[in-house]
Design a protein around this motif. Structure first.
Motif, short mmCIF file in Angstrom:
data_model
loop_
_atom_site.label_atom_id
_atom_site.label_comp_id
_atom_site.label_asym_id
_atom_site.label_seq_id
_atom_site.Cartn_x
_atom_site.Cartn_y
_atom_site.Cartn_z
N UNK A 191 0.86 -1.33 0.08
CA UNK A 191 0.08 -0.02 0.08
C UNK A 191 0.87 1.31 0.04
N UNK A 192 0.28 2.22 -0.85
CA UNK A 192 1.28 3.47 -0.70
C UNK A 192 0.46 4.51 0.03
N UNK A 193 0.94 4.89 1.06
CA UNK A 193 0.40 5.83 1.98
C UNK A 193 1.00 7.10 1.68
N UNK A 194 0.04 8.11 1.03
CA UNK A 194 0.52 9.37 0.75
C UNK A 194 0.29 10.39 1.81
N UNK A 195 -0.49 9.93 2.88
CA UNK A 195 -0.86 10.96 3.92
C UNK A 195 -0.11 10.70 5.17
N UNK A 196 -0.19 11.66 6.30
CA UNK A 196 0.60 11.32 7.26
C UNK A 196 -0.27 11.32 8.63
N UNK A 197 -1.60 10.48 8.51
CA UNK A 197 -2.28 10.16 9.64
C UNK A 197 -1.56 9.24 10.38
N UNK A 198 -1.87 9.60 11.80
CA UNK A 198 -1.18 8.85 12.89
C UNK A 198 -2.26 7.69 13.47
N UNK A 199 -2.91 7.12 12.59
CA UNK A 199 -3.95 6.12 12.98
C UNK A 199 -3.42 5.09 13.60
N UNK A 200 -4.37 4.42 14.62
CA UNK A 200 -3.58 3.25 15.30
C UNK A 200 -4.93 2.17 15.29
N UNK A 201 -6.01 2.46 15.02
CA UNK A 201 -7.04 1.40 14.90
C UNK A 201 -7.46 1.76 13.53
N UNK A 202 -7.73 2.81 12.87
CA UNK A 202 -8.07 2.67 11.41
C UNK A 202 -7.16 2.27 10.72
N UNK A 203 -7.35 1.52 9.68
CA UNK A 203 -6.17 0.89 8.88
C UNK A 203 -5.81 -0.66 9.30
N UNK A 204 -6.38 -1.14 10.38
CA UNK A 204 -5.98 -2.27 10.87
C UNK A 204 -6.98 -3.20 10.42
N UNK A 205 -6.69 -4.74 10.15
CA UNK A 205 -7.39 -5.52 9.64
C UNK A 205 -8.41 -6.22 11.01
N UNK A 206 -9.29 -5.63 11.33
CA UNK A 206 -10.28 -6.08 12.48
C UNK A 206 -11.09 -7.20 11.94
N UNK A 207 -11.26 -8.36 12.93
CA UNK A 207 -12.44 -9.19 12.40
C UNK A 207 -13.77 -8.73 12.64
N UNK A 208 -14.60 -9.01 12.05
CA UNK A 208 -16.05 -8.50 12.19
C UNK A 208 -16.66 -8.93 13.69
N UNK A 209 -17.34 -7.96 14.24
CA UNK A 209 -18.12 -8.36 15.39
C UNK A 209 -19.52 -8.92 14.93
N UNK A 210 -19.90 -8.75 13.80
CA UNK A 210 -21.31 -9.06 13.29
C UNK A 210 -21.17 -10.75 13.33
N UNK A 211 -19.83 -11.18 13.06
CA UNK A 211 -20.07 -12.58 12.75
C UNK A 211 -20.50 -13.58 13.48
N UNK A 212 -20.14 -13.65 14.78
CA UNK A 212 -20.76 -14.72 15.55
C UNK A 212 -22.18 -15.05 15.53
N UNK A 213 -23.05 -13.87 15.56
CA UNK A 213 -24.34 -14.06 15.40
C UNK A 213 -24.86 -14.79 14.18
N UNK A 214 -24.02 -14.18 12.99
CA UNK A 214 -24.44 -14.70 11.76
C UNK A 214 -23.90 -16.42 11.53
N UNK A 215 -22.89 -16.56 12.30
CA UNK A 215 -22.31 -17.90 12.16
C UNK A 215 -22.81 -19.06 12.89
N UNK A 216 -23.70 -18.61 13.83
CA UNK A 216 -24.22 -19.62 14.70
C UNK A 216 -25.89 -19.53 14.58
N UNK A 217 -26.54 -18.83 13.84
CA UNK A 217 -28.09 -19.12 13.78
C UNK A 217 -28.63 -18.07 14.72
N UNK A 218 -27.87 -17.26 15.47
CA UNK A 218 -28.38 -16.39 16.36
C UNK A 218 -29.13 -15.07 15.79
N UNK A 219 -28.50 -14.64 14.68
CA UNK A 219 -29.01 -13.49 13.98
C UNK A 219 -30.55 -13.73 13.49
#
Lengths: 795, 154
Positions: A1-29
């Motif tokens: 990835x070519x980053x052309x700006x100087x944002x100091x993000x620590x959370x944004x830009x990370x590969x977070x697993x989805x919080x939606x998934x457990x309910x959808x994966x277990x039939x709870x949704x």
């Protein structure tokens, strides 16, 4: 990835697993049809088997006495329920013709699937069984299937309109009138192409479902619907039914995909609400797949005439476009506006200062209404310009990548004021194209092609590309006003810090697979310095999130996500006043980082957000005049559209004897600005690309000459399976949007916008040596084989 | 038609219910047992959203009558987790972003477990072929295939 700006993000830009998934994966949704509603009546709808017919008589006597049946209604019997016809929110011209459209047809039917009779019964099977007992006599009229033939008005569908044409919409640049004609007269090279955007069925995996729950003694009604637009639906349903808006609550439970097909106000939603109020009982409806094919909107459906003019160096000098857009039988929520969303993009990513002439006719047929489908106007536009660019490259006998490079808007030209008056905020098309060319081994493939595609070669190699610009992040409200759109384009957010420093983020977006809960929590966590797990995201219920304009048009992040960031800023501003009060310093002397306010230069004089949240709650010691609690609402109206872009390339082999296509490689280089969660970005690209590729190779809503849809099931309508499609090579460039604080642009539709022309350009490239210059979609083995045979005859 | 009594062990619990003879297994699960995790996406056995395990094999529960499952053992998506811990296949789908809207997901997970039961170490091509009876509209299958390959390595 070519980053052309100087944002100091620590959370944004990370590969977070989805919080939606457990309910959808277990039939709870819970999807709408999973809701348990004791005592609910089931609605089934008898639909027209004819594309165009007058209703002569309806006999419902036998159905009424069928076991379990509670009531049977014809369109005429329900007419008093409606305060007005079903809404079309986008009258694109002042004189646009819009026939009244009611949830059930009363006098005539205008497409196969038009609702005629509603049956309410105590069970789903009882209501469906009763449909077989209804007798309807029709006088069958001639179907109007072909959009260009419809323009002749030989068979007028809506007699009161006197024509099958709904509107003509022009985009002409008055200041430079005449220059298009002049450019074509002076052109060294010209191409004139006709493309057909076949009708597509959106085919979200969850068919639509509706449940309306009345409170007979309170006057309120709750509508559960598998919808993308609970907020817009609430307003429209209240108006159509004549119910005070504050008495309507709309909830979109888990929604199993939309792709635009659930961006609508549908007859079944209004019928369930009207009948639930009438009977004082919950009323539910669930769509069968064949109903979904006929009675849920279709996508695309355009015939495009595209002309390009270029000088001797291949520099584009003018673009002229004429569109015949198939509206179907009626105008649904934004039907007439879909081609208009593409109207600004027929110059693609190319530097064409002003010579641009676009005109679109919206035309009625006796087919299912069309409306927004993933990309909505923009995939069609991109397909046309990118296919025409390849045609121009063939005409000039130069490499199509080279032709594009000669015409790209250059990086230094941004922000770029386009012919339309719109400003393209940022872009670097050359970088994206070169990156894609590298990943696809463009040079190597061209060399291999020279060896492989010899006369008589059975398998021919092709490489195709598409460089796209997307106009998304709908949208600046004032620009929408200039397009006669019936709503604004803002989005609302509330950020509420609870006494224990847990956070509720309330959004007006309405996700149906995009992972908003995960991404919105990431944005709030980044801004507030509060861990993601302490942040909840609330959405899709108009009682919890009363303000919003929902999810479509890749708008959720560049409008809704930015609204959340803005609400966080307001919360921080208020918290800063409390912190300054506690630390006995000026608010200006404080800095905020990692969820802690500290005095500049004295980091030990600090107060964490948790202490401020509790102080705001107790209100024991707040600055004079400051309201208790730590909560802010913010509505963001974007100053501009956002402009994602990219280049896709596809390498494939065509078997000239069988017409079979094998995709060897698909490369997608997309630039959606700053990525909040790259995992989700990639997923959106994968899905979008396959949906566009499916238009190129597999999918088509096929009608016979009587207007019967012949592809009503998933056995006939070829949604690709895993075995039909390749893996995708994804890569990105990052050119942050300068118009919003997050630098984001949106990614929901990009894959679809780039893919169809990429694949078809590769097919034509493979076969150009055998004389093929045009390939209709879908490029099925049959269509490919025919194109090869007819080219051979012509040679 | 007279109702018929069936006895089916579902997710480890024996269920004895009266059903209409025409009742499909998927309707039995959803309507009579309120196991709504198993979804319905078509009427032609094309989409696979309703895939469950019947006597250990992945089947589309819209193509099986409840009476055909009489005396049998059924596992649905609700029966996969053990002690609050998701099945390795469910975990693999989460870790690889193998789902978006989630509607095809229960069927896709059940079909994927069935696939690995028959072929514990498949190639990418074998995974794609093995899942061709299950349609997904969101993911383009890229991450579903990745999930199944990852689960095979667990």
């Amino acid at each position: 990835m070519t980053m052309t700006d100087n944002r100091q993000n620590t959370v944004i830009g990370t590969r977070q697993l989805r919080r939606e998934d457990p309910a959808l994966l277990t039939g709870e949704a819970k999807f709408t049809n999973d809701l348990n509603l004791p005592g609910a009546l089931h609605l089934s709808i008898l639909r027209s088997p004819h594309a165009h017919a007058k209703i002569v008589s309806i006999n419902t006597a036998a159905a009424k006495s069928s076991p379990g049946v509670v009531a049977v209604y014809t369109g005429a019997e329900l007419q008093s329920q409606w305060a007005g016809p079903m809404p079309c929110a986008w009258p694109v011209t002042a004189d646009m013709k819009n026939p009244p459209h009611f949830p059930l047809a009363a006098n005539k039917v205008c497409y196969v699937g038009d609702g005629v009779v509603a049956v309410l019964a105590t069970s789903e099977s009882a209501s469906r069984d009763a449909l077989d007992l209804i007798e309807v006599q029709y006088t069958v009229l001639k179907a109007v299937v072909d959009v260009e033939e419809a323009l002749s008005d030989a068979n007028i569908i809506h007699e009161d309109l006197g024509t099958n044409k709904s509107y003509t919409w022009n985009l002409k640049i008055e200041a430079t009138e005449g220059c298009v004609e002049e450019a074509f007269q002076n052109a060294a090279f010209k191409v004139s192409e006709r493309y057909v955007q076949q009708r597509l069925l959106p085919m979200a995996m969850e068919p639509r479902a509706v449940a309306a729950v009345p409170q007979p003694f309170g006057g309120d009604i709750t509508l559960y619907s598998s919808t993308q637009i609970p907020h817009i639906l609430k307003v429209m349903a209240a108006l159509t039914l004549g119910i005070p808006e504050q008495q309507v609550r709309v909830i979109a439970p888990s929604v199993g995909g939309g792709f635009g097909s659930k961006l609508d106000v549908y007859a079944e939603e209004l019928l369930c609400m009207a009948l639930a109020r009438k009977h004082g009982l919950p009323v539910r409806w669930v769509e069968e797949r064949s109903e979904n094919s006929m009675a849920t909107i279709h996508g695309r459906g355009q015939v495009q005439y595209v002309e390009l003019a270029a000088d001797k160096g291949g520099k584009l000098t003018a673009v002229r476009v004429r569109i015949k857009a198939d509206m179907g039988a009626y105008l649904q929520l934004v039907t007439p506006g879909v081609p208009i969303l593409g109207a600004f993009l027929y110059a693609g990513v190319y530097d064409i200062p002003h010579a641009y002439d676009f005109s679109c006719d919206g035309i009625f047929t006796t087919l299912t209404p069309t409306d927004a489908y993933r990309g909505a106007g923009r995939p069609e536009a991109t397909y046309a310009i990118e296919s025409a660019m390849d045609a121009l490259a063939r005409e000039m006998n130069i490499d199509p990548l080279e032709l594009r490079k000669r015409n790209f808007i250059q990086k230094e030209q941004f922000p770029y004021l386009a012919f339309s008056g719109l400003t393209y905020d940022s872009g670097d098309h050359l970088q994206a194209a070169e990156k894609a060319a590298g990943l696809a081994d463009y040079v190597g493939i061209r060399a291999q092609q020279a060896k492989q595609n010899v006369p008589g070669a059975k398998k021919r190699l092709g490489i195709g590309m598409s460089s796209y610009f997307e106009m998304c992040g709908l949208a600046p409200s004032r620009v929408l006003a200039s397009l006669n759109y019936g709503a604004g384009g803002w989005e609302a957010a509330t950020v509420r810090v609870l006494p224990t420093c847990k956070v509720q983020v309330v959004t007006g977006t309405s996700p149906h697979g995009q992972g908003h809960e995960t991404s919105w929590a990431m944005i709030a966590s980044e801004k507030l310095g509060i861990p993601q797990e302490d942040i909840d995201v609330l959405h899709s219920d108009t009682a919890i999130s009363p303000l919003g304009l929902d999810t479509y048009g890749s708008r959720s992040l560049p409008v809704g996500g930015v609204a959340i960031a803005g609400a966080c800023d307001k919360v921080i501003d208020k918290a800063r006043l409390i912190a300054a009060h506690q630390l006995e310093c000026s608010a200006d002397d404080l800095e905020f980082a990692g969820g802690v306010f500290s005095v500049k230069g004295s980091p030990d004089r600090a107060v964490p957000m948790a202490a401020i949240a509790f102080a705001a709650f107790t209100a024991h010691n707040l600055p004079d005049g400051l309201e208790p609690n730590l909560e802010a609402q913010y509505t963001y109206d974007p100053p501009n559209f956002s402009w994602p872009f990219g280049t896709h390339m596809c390498v494939l082999e065509v078997d000239t004897e069988t017409g079979q296509i094998e995709i060897l490689k698909y490369v997608a280089v997309d630039d959606c600005g700053v990525q909040i969660n790259p995992l989700i970005v990639e997923g959106q690209v994968h899905g979008g690309v396959i949906q566009g590729l499916a238009q190129a190779l597999f999918e088509e809503a096929v009608y016979d000459t009587d207007g019967n849809l012949k592809t009503t099931t998933l056995a006939e309508y070829l949604v690709p399976a895993a075995s039909d499609v390749p893996s995708i090579t994804t890569a990105h460039t990052v050119t942050p949007s300068p118009t919003n604080q997050l630098g984001v642009k949106g990614i929901g539709e990009a894959g679809t916008i780039g893919a169809a022309s990429t694949v078809i350009n590769a097919v034509v490239d493979a076969l150009s040596g055998v004389g093929v210059t045009y390939m209709p979609m879908p490029a099925s083995p049959q269509n490919v084989w025919r194109a090869i045979q007819s080219a051979a005859k012509a040679m | 038609m007279v109702d018929i009594t069936v006895s089916i062990t579902v997710n480890g619990t024996s269920q004895e219910k009266d059903v209409e003879p025409r009742t499909l297994l998927v309707h039995f699960l959803r309507d009579q047992l309120q196991l709504t995790g198993t979804n319905i996406g078509c009427d032609t056995s094309s989409c696979g959203a309703c895939t469950v395990h019947l006597n250990g094999e992945a089947v589309k529960s819209c193509t099986v009558l409840a009476v055909q499952a009489d005396g049998g053992t059924v596992t649905t998506i609700e029966g996969l987790s053990k002690d609050g811990v998701m099945h390795p296949m469910q975990q693999a789908f989460m870790e690889n972003h193998g789902l978006q809207c989630g509607y095809c997901t229960p069927g896709m997970v059940m079909a994927s477990i069935g696939l690995l039961n028959e072929n514990p170490n498949p190639t990418e091509e074998e995974v794609r072929l093995g899942l061709e009876g299950n349609l997904c509209r969101c993911t383009g299958y890229h991450n579903i295939v990745k999930s199944v390959l990852a689960a095979a390595k667990k």
